[in-house]
Write a protein that holds these residues in place. Structure first.
Motif, PDB file in Angstrom:
ATOM      1  N   GLU A 207     -12.187 -16.044  29.153  1.00 13.62           N
ATOM      2  CA  GLU A 207     -13.469 -16.134  30.078  1.00 13.62           C
ATOM      3  C   GLU A 207     -14.553 -15.801  29.526  1.00 13.62           C
ATOM      4  N   TYR A 208     -14.698 -14.586  28.988  1.00 17.04           N
ATOM      5  CA  TYR A 208     -15.931 -14.053  28.433  1.00 17.04           C
ATOM      6  C   TYR A 208     -16.380 -14.859  27.349  1.00 17.04           C
ATOM      7  N   ALA A 209     -15.669 -15.284  26.506  1.00 14.56           N
ATOM      8  CA  ALA A 209     -15.956 -16.134  25.389  1.00 14.56           C
ATOM      9  C   ALA A 209     -16.381 -17.460  25.804  1.00 14.56           C
ATOM     10  N   VAL A 210     -16.024 -18.063  26.734  1.00 14.91           N
ATOM     11  CA  VAL A 210     -16.859 -19.254  27.327  1.00 14.91           C
ATOM     12  C   VAL A 210     -18.041 -19.020  27.562  1.00 14.91           C
ATOM     13  N   GLN A 211     -18.437 -18.034  28.434  1.00 19.01           N
ATOM     14  CA  GLN A 211     -19.757 -17.822  28.896  1.00 19.01           C
ATOM     15  C   GLN A 211     -20.690 -17.391  27.535  1.00 19.01           C
ATOM     16  N   VAL A 212     -20.096 -16.687  26.574  1.00 24.45           N
ATOM     17  CA  VAL A 212     -20.919 -16.447  25.229  1.00 24.45           C
ATOM     18  C   VAL A 212     -21.229 -17.883  24.691  1.00 24.45           C
ATOM     19  N   PHE A 213     -20.189 -18.849  24.864  1.00 23.27           N
ATOM     20  CA  PHE A 213     -20.569 -20.009  24.150  1.00 23.27           C
ATOM     21  C   PHE A 213     -21.720 -20.836  24.962  1.00 23.27           C
ATOM     22  N   ASP A 214     -21.632 -20.601  26.255  1.00 19.99           N
ATOM     23  CA  ASP A 214     -22.500 -21.199  27.140  1.00 19.99           C
ATOM     24  C   ASP A 214     -23.774 -20.685  26.667  1.00 19.99           C
ATOM     25  N   TYR A 215     -24.352 -19.371  26.445  1.00 18.85           N
ATOM     26  CA  TYR A 215     -25.334 -18.891  26.111  1.00 18.85           C
ATOM     27  C   TYR A 215     -25.753 -19.415  24.889  1.00 18.85           C
ATOM     28  N   LEU A 216     -24.999 -19.453  23.912  1.00 24.29           N
ATOM     29  CA  LEU A 216     -25.510 -20.015  22.703  1.00 24.29           C
ATOM     30  C   LEU A 216     -25.592 -21.297  22.589  1.00 24.29           C
ATOM     31  N   PHE A 217     -24.998 -22.172  23.432  1.00 26.17           N
ATOM     32  CA  PHE A 217     -25.163 -23.675  23.502  1.00 26.17           C
ATOM     33  C   PHE A 217     -26.631 -23.766  24.163  1.00 26.17           C
ATOM     34  N   ILE A 218     -26.919 -23.200  25.185  1.00 24.85           N
ATOM     35  CA  ILE A 218     -28.214 -23.412  25.836  1.00 24.85           C
ATOM     36  C   ILE A 218     -29.406 -23.096  24.729  1.00 24.85           C
ATOM     37  N   ALA A 219     -29.221 -21.924  23.964  1.00 23.92           N
ATOM     38  CA  ALA A 219     -30.122 -21.574  23.036  1.00 23.92           C
ATOM     39  C   ALA A 219     -30.447 -22.715  21.947  1.00 23.92           C
ATOM     40  N   ILE A 220     -29.109 -23.260  21.539  1.00 23.98           N
ATOM     41  CA  ILE A 220     -29.097 -24.074  20.347  1.00 23.98           C
ATOM     42  C   ILE A 220     -29.785 -25.667  20.965  1.00 23.98           C
ATOM     43  N   LEU A 221     -29.636 -26.086  21.863  1.00 24.41           N
ATOM     44  CA  LEU A 221     -30.113 -27.111  22.441  1.00 24.41           C
ATOM     45  C   LEU A 221     -31.685 -26.970  22.653  1.00 24.41           C
TER      46      LEU A 221
END
Length: 375
Positions: A207-221
């Motif tokens: 669950e924490y990993a999914v949210q970390v990916f979301d943060y990273l994905f937003i930054a990359i976009l």
């Protein structure tokens, strides 16, 4: 599938979860209402890409809300049905949006999105059956189909980016802030997140990993939107290779008799482009050059094809020759200079672009060439 109600009882997780929602909301507001480019002011990003990414952020925000409501409060009577509905909505909406964003980075032509909407229908059907039967026996089928779909998406985008790269080299002299090889990184992260989302299903680490990916994905976009130069102002409606896609260009090429292509294009280029030093103009396009020498854009493109080169290689070759002349003149006159200065005077927008083009053409780095030339 598992009971996620306990996940939303973790205070720290709720903070991280809410942070992703807030970041998505801020990103959406920024893309929709800020007209200027805050992080790379010299770049004008494509408006279409800004809208697609903003839409993705909205859906990401709504997805987080739906997961919380459906699972935490048992909106559909039980947590399993809530999870199924939230997962189905994610697959039906996020996948087409991801493909829409990736395709918006390719500015040569509009590519259809309806196949990706259709591709998500079987996923929705699987989820309906799972919800009706109220068991997870079909989950491996969903996972297998999802993996097949993501592989096909990756192959499709790899081919599309390759086409786009060829189109850029056939139409633009300067590729800085236009290349989209970084889209592969974005796509890889998409696949990683989606695969993790599909194949992992339990534990707070997940669950924490999914949210970390979301943060990273937003930054990359956000980074991708900020650093991609729009080509809309450079596309001429009368420009065959700028106004249409690669397939349309190939069709037009096959319909035009080769005998009709003028034989004096080489002389026109030598007189106007080389003699008039049009290659020193930064970001000069194939369309602009064809108008300057008084010929058709298609004919000029065909000329470079016959010469087994690209427009980009032709212009950069002239610029490198110009750099060599400037270098030799500066050395002969014992005048101080820098490679960066001579590269800029030779028409290159940035030294990194010049260095890469120089090494590709000369077979050695700029500094190595200058040391050998000084001997």
């Amino acid at each position: 599938m598992y009971d996620q109600q306990q996940v939303f009882s973790d205070s720290l997780y709720l903070i991280v979860y809410g942070g992703a929602m807030i970041l998505a909301l801020i990103g959406c507001i920024y893309l929709l209402f800020r007209r200027s480019n805050a992080f790379a002011p010299e770049v004008t990003p494509p408006l279409r890409l800004r809208h697609w990414v903003a839409a993705f952020f909205v859906v990401m925000l709504l997805s987080h809300i739906s997961w919380y409501v459906f699972v935490k409060y048992g909106f559909f009577g039980d947590s399993l049905t809530g999870i199924i509905v939230a997962a189905a909505l994610d697959c039906m909406v996020l996948i087409p949006l991801i493909m829409g964003m990736l395709q918006a980075m390719l500015q040569d032509r509009r590519r259809p999105l309806w196949p990706f909407f259709l591709a998500t229908l079987p996923v929705a059907a699987f989820f309906v059956v799972i919800a009706y039967r109220h068991d997870t026996v079909l989950v491996p089928w969903v996972q297998g189909y999802f993996m097949l779909m993501t592989v096909i998406m990756f192959i499709y985008m790899a081919f599309a980016v390759r086409q786009y790269s060829l189109w850029l080299r056939n139409n633009y002299a300067d590729l800085e802030n236009k290349e989209v090889w970084q889209s592969f990184m974005v796509l890889a992260i998409c696949l990683l997140v989606l695969s993790f989302y599909i194949y992992s299903s339990s534990g707070m680490t997940y669950e924490y990993a999914v949210q970390v990916f979301d943060y990273l994905f937003i930054a990359i976009l956000l980074w991708r939107v900020e650093t991609l130069q729009t080509l809309e102002n450079n596309n001429d409606n009368d420009d065959i290779t700028g106004a249409t896609g690669l397939e349309e260009v190939m069709a037009l090429q096959s319909s035009v008799p080769q005998a009709n292509i003028p034989d004096n294009i080489g002389q026109l280029l030598e007189h106007y482009c080389e003699g008039g030093q049009l290659y020193l103009r930064q970001d000069i396009t194939l369309s602009e050059l064809s108008k300057a020498i008084g010929t058709n854009c298609y004919y000029l493109s065909q000329y470079f094809t016959r010469q087994e080169t690209t427009y980009n290689a032709y212009i950069n070759g002239l610029r490198i020759q110009h750099f060599v002349r400037l270098y030799q003149e500066a050395v002969a006159a014992d005048r101080p200079f820098t490679a960066q200065q001579l590269a800029q005077e030779s028409g290159f927008r940035s030294y990194s672009t010049f260095a890469a083009a120089f090494k590709q053409r000369m077979g050695q780095t700029v500094m190595m060439w200058m040391r050998n030339a000084a001997k």
